[in-house]
Structure formats: structure tokens, C-alpha cells
Design a protein around this motif. Structure first.
Motif, PDB file in Angstrom:
ATOM      1  N   GLU A  38       1.033  -1.605   0.208  1.00  0.00           N
ATOM      2  CA  GLU A  38       0.331  -0.579  -0.002  1.00  0.00           C
ATOM      3  C   GLU A  38       0.710   0.986  -0.038  1.00  0.00           C
ATOM      4  O   GLU A  38       1.991   0.855   0.522  1.00  0.00           O
ATOM      5  N   SER A  39      -0.008   2.185  -0.268  1.00  0.00           N
ATOM      6  CA  SER A  39       1.347   3.634  -0.637  1.00  0.00           C
ATOM      7  C   SER A  39       0.033   4.774  -0.699  1.00  0.00           C
ATOM      8  O   SER A  39      -1.310   4.583  -0.816  1.00  0.00           O
ATOM      9  N   GLY A  40       0.635   5.704  -0.216  1.00  0.00           N
ATOM     10  CA  GLY A  40      -0.412   7.140   0.101  1.00  0.00           C
ATOM     11  C   GLY A  40      -1.305   7.387   1.264  1.00  0.00           C
ATOM     12  O   GLY A  40      -2.012   8.602   1.105  1.00  0.00           O
ATOM     13  N   GLY A  41      -0.605   6.658   2.196  1.00  0.00           N
ATOM     14  CA  GLY A  41      -1.058   7.350   3.249  1.00  0.00           C
ATOM     15  C   GLY A  41      -0.254   8.945   3.755  1.00  0.00           C
ATOM     16  O   GLY A  41       0.384   9.361   3.148  1.00  0.00           O
ATOM     17  N   LEU A  67      -5.234   6.591  -1.338  1.00  0.00           N
ATOM     18  CA  LEU A  67      -4.859   5.272  -0.903  1.00  0.00           C
ATOM     19  C   LEU A  67      -4.604   4.324  -2.577  1.00  0.00           C
ATOM     20  O   LEU A  67      -5.370   4.072  -3.079  1.00  0.00           O
ATOM     21  N   SER A  68      -3.265   3.729  -2.294  1.00  0.00           N
ATOM     22  CA  SER A  68      -2.967   2.383  -3.931  1.00  0.00           C
ATOM     23  C   SER A  68      -2.215   1.089  -3.410  1.00  0.00           C
ATOM     24  O   SER A  68      -1.911   1.386  -2.378  1.00  0.00           O
ATOM     25  N   CYS A  69      -2.421   0.816  -3.526  1.00  0.00           N
ATOM     26  CA  CYS A  69      -2.149  -1.219  -3.645  1.00  0.00           C
ATOM     27  C   CYS A  69      -1.497  -1.662  -4.985  1.00  0.00           C
ATOM     28  O   CYS A  69      -2.570  -1.680  -5.561  1.00  0.00           O
ATOM     29  N   ALA A  70      -0.753  -1.504  -4.581  1.00  0.00           N
ATOM     30  CA  ALA A  70       0.104  -2.670  -6.100  1.00  0.00           C
ATOM     31  C   ALA A  70       0.281  -4.013  -5.398  1.00  0.00           C
ATOM     32  O   ALA A  70       0.656  -4.284  -4.823  1.00  0.00           O
ATOM     33  N   ALA A  71       0.000  -4.594  -6.716  1.00  0.00           N
ATOM     34  CA  ALA A  71       0.376  -6.456  -6.123  1.00  0.00           C
ATOM     35  C   ALA A  71       1.521  -6.960  -6.865  1.00  0.00           C
ATOM     36  O   ALA A  71       1.792  -6.306  -7.909  1.00  0.00           O
ATOM     37  N   SER A  72       2.197  -7.504  -6.624  1.00  0.00           N
ATOM     38  CA  SER A  72       3.147  -8.352  -7.180  1.00  0.00           C
ATOM     39  C   SER A  72       3.797  -9.894  -7.094  1.00  0.00           C
ATOM     40  O   SER A  72       2.538 -10.336  -6.279  1.00  0.00           O
ATOM     41  N   GLY A  73       4.272 -10.194  -7.653  1.00  0.00           N
ATOM     42  CA  GLY A  73       4.432 -11.613  -7.594  1.00  0.00           C
ATOM     43  C   GLY A  73       3.238 -12.504  -8.873  1.00  0.00           C
ATOM     44  O   GLY A  73       4.358 -13.595  -9.515  1.00  0.00           O
TER      45      GLY A  73
END
Length: 124
Positions: A6-9, A20-26
């Protein structure tokens, strides 16, 4: 394995906005349900919003009309646009992914992967 970040807080005055943004990886999460939860100091983690792979969403009553969840399957992201924030929105916000992307789960147990959380603080 899917990982979420997560980011943006941050700190914002009452009435302000954050995204807020949530980035998925994997692995791809396009088939997953994506959700946002929050946990205030001394309180249990609570459901905020969820969205299916197809874009259908559900919100908890206290954020209806102020927060908007979205997702971009190609970018493997989920965002939470937060408007008209008030001090009661202060919490650590968590992104989560659930393997059944056809449903809109509102309980934490239905989600399989969690991010580390991002702090949102709303001053009065």
C-alpha cells in the motif's frame, strides 16, 4: 505468491482527501477480489470496501458516498479514493486480496493476502 504493497497514506485535515493505492506483485490478481480494511488504535480491524474482478463494489455504511474503491487489472492495482475525511477515519489502512473474485467479501477471513498497511491520520 501474491504480495501487496500500500501507499498514499499521510496526514490530512478534516474535510480533505487522500488516495490510497495497492500494488500487487508476484502473480496476477485480476481474478481476485480486492478489499480495503482499517484498524484504529484500540479497535478491531474493520471492513471498508471491496471490489470484484468485474468491478462490482460494496462499502461499509460509514464510508458510503465518501470513499470509492477501484481497480486496474492490467496494472494490478486497487485504489481507494477518500473524500470528506473526518477524524473517525484515522486508522491504518490495509489492502487485501481474496482468491474468489466473483464475490464481495466483508470479513477478513475471506481474504488470503494482506499488505503491510499505511497510516491515515485526519486532524480536526
Amino acid at each position: 505468491q501474491v504480495q501487496l504493497v500500500e501507499s498514499g497514506g499521510g496526514l490530512v485535515q478534516a474535510g480533505g482527501s487522500l488516495r490510497l493505492s495497492c500494488a500487487a506483485s508476484g502473480r496476477t490478481v485480476s481474478a481476485y477480489a480486492m478489499g480495503w480494511f482499517r484498524q484504529a488504535p484500540g479497535k478491531e480491524r474493520e471492513f471498508v470496501a471491496t471490489i470484484t474482478w468485474g468491478g462490482s463494489s460494496t462499502y461499509t455504511d460509514s464510508v458510503q458516498g465518501r470513499l470509492t474503491i477501484s481497480r486496474d487489472n492490467a496494472k494490478r492495482t486497487s485504489d481507494l479514493q477518500m473524500n470528506s475525511l473526518n477524524p473517525e477515519d484515522t486508522a491504518v489502512y490495509y489492502c487485501a486480496a481474496g482468491r474468489n473474485g466473483l464475490i464481495r467479501p466483508t470479513t477478513a477471513a475471506a481474504y488470503d493476502v494482506w499488505g503491510q498497511g499505511t497510516q491515515v491520520t485526519v486532524s480536526s
